[in-house]
Design a protein around this motif. Structure first.
Motif, short mmCIF file in Angstrom:
data_model
loop_
_atom_site.label_atom_id
_atom_site.label_comp_id
_atom_site.label_asym_id
_atom_site.label_seq_id
_atom_site.Cartn_x
_atom_site.Cartn_y
_atom_site.Cartn_z
N LEU A 1 0.82 -1.21 0.00
CA LEU A 1 0.00 0.00 0.00
C LEU A 1 0.86 1.26 0.00
O LEU A 1 0.68 2.15 -0.84
CB LEU A 1 -0.94 0.00 1.22
N PHE A 2 1.79 1.32 0.93
CA PHE A 2 2.61 2.54 1.03
C PHE A 2 3.65 2.61 -0.09
O PHE A 2 4.05 3.71 -0.49
CB PHE A 2 3.27 2.61 2.40
N THR A 3 4.05 1.46 -0.63
CA THR A 3 4.93 1.48 -1.80
C THR A 3 4.20 2.10 -2.99
O THR A 3 4.76 2.94 -3.71
CB THR A 3 5.39 0.07 -2.15
N GLY A 4 2.97 1.69 -3.23
CA GLY A 4 2.18 2.26 -4.31
C GLY A 4 1.92 3.74 -4.12
O GLY A 4 1.98 4.53 -5.08
N MET A 5 1.67 4.14 -2.90
CA MET A 5 1.42 5.56 -2.61
C MET A 5 2.67 6.40 -2.85
O MET A 5 2.61 7.47 -3.46
CB MET A 5 0.92 5.71 -1.17
N VAL A 6 3.81 5.91 -2.36
CA VAL A 6 5.07 6.63 -2.56
C VAL A 6 5.43 6.69 -4.04
O VAL A 6 5.88 7.73 -4.55
CB VAL A 6 6.21 5.97 -1.75
N LEU A 7 5.22 5.59 -4.74
CA LEU A 7 5.53 5.55 -6.17
C LEU A 7 4.69 6.55 -6.94
O LEU A 7 5.20 7.27 -7.82
CB LEU A 7 5.30 4.13 -6.70
N ALA A 8 3.39 6.62 -6.63
CA ALA A 8 2.52 7.58 -7.30
C ALA A 8 2.92 9.01 -6.96
O ALA A 8 2.93 9.89 -7.83
CB ALA A 8 1.07 7.32 -6.90
N LEU A 9 3.25 9.25 -5.69
CA LEU A 9 3.62 10.59 -5.26
C LEU A 9 4.91 11.05 -5.95
O LEU A 9 4.99 12.16 -6.49
CB LEU A 9 3.79 10.61 -3.74
N GLN A 10 5.91 10.18 -5.95
CA GLN A 10 7.20 10.54 -6.53
C GLN A 10 7.11 10.68 -8.05
O GLN A 10 7.62 11.65 -8.62
CB GLN A 10 8.25 9.48 -6.18
#
Length: 250
Positions: free
Chosen positions: A52-61
């Motif tokens: 979940l947080f990997t996907g969120m960080v990836l989208a944010l970055q």
């Protein structure tokens, strides 16, 4: 002078032994199911939280990068997140999480049985330790890691969707970008990697457990080595699998 086989040769011999014992009766269905629950079901919260947080960080970055470096292409965030999660981050991160959580547990469990002579007791009962201990764990890792990777991919993609629709673009654009970029070969490649990573974790953890000596100190060393070797082999094999799958156009 004592001759010691390289560790990769020992892993190879254990793998061959596991495959040989896998097809011999009796089939330990109950033990396999128990290991599938431990390795798969009980690891779901850790795997999906990481994803979940990997996907969120990836989208944010990726969103910030696309907005600042290449104007007007933030609609491709869905493609970036989905392909990255499915082909690489999903299987690799899930493999590492499971190696840290369950690879260490398997090495410690078998290692404790080794130093307390429980494995010797199995021999006296005419039970093959590799079949009784190794085969159920090998099958559980190999079967459950792809399933956990599927959950991780979905949750990571959903996390990217949340961040993307909150900061950069609409949910419809994100979903359309995913549909146009993600193909069946991407998903198959990720699942093949997850299956190989599961087999690697199982072989390394079992081998470290069976080779444990020197009591509690040896159990701690076996546990550490199982995690370290699993991490290294996952990353090394990921490169070669990516190269092979690229040549095969998967």
């Amino acid at each position: 002078m004592f001759f010691t086989l390289p560790i990769w040769v020992k892993w190879f011999f254990l793998t061959m032994n596991i495959f040989r014992q896998m097809f011999r009766k009796p089939f330990e269905r109950k033990l396999i199911f128990e290991q599938m629950v431990k390795i798969g079901v009980e690891s779901v919260p850790v795997a999906i939280t990481t994803a979940l947080f990997t996907g969120m960080v990836l989208a944010l970055q990726s969103g910030y990068t696309l907005e600042t470096k290449i104007k007007g292409v933030s609609q491709f965030i869905g493609a970036v997140v989905s392909i990255s999660m499915v082909r690489e981050l999903g299987p690799v991160l899930t493999g590492m999480v499971i190696a840290g959580r369950m690879g260490s547990a398997v090495a410690a469990e078998i290692g404790t049985m080794q130093v307390t002579e429980q494995i010797d007791a199995l021999y006296t009962l005419a039970a093959n330790p590799v079949k009784y201990l190794g085969v159920p764990r090998f099958l559980a890792f190999t079967l459950m890691l792809p399933l956990l990777t599927v959950f991780a991919d979905i949750v990571g993609w959903a996390g990217g969707l949340f961040i993307s629709s909150l900061k950069f673009t609409s949910a419809e654009v994100y979903i359309d970008s995913t549909k146009t970029s993600l193909v069946t070969g991407d998903m198959m490649g990720g699942l093949i990697k997850a299956m190989v990573f599961g087999a690697i974790i199982a072989i390394v953890a079992c081998r470290q457990g069976f080779a444990t000596t020197n009591g509690a100190e040896g159990v701690g060393k076996a546990t550490t080595n199982a995690v370290v070797f699993s991490f290294m082999l996952i990353l090394i094999s990921d490169y070669f699998l990516t190269a092979i799958l690229t040549v095969l156009k998967i």
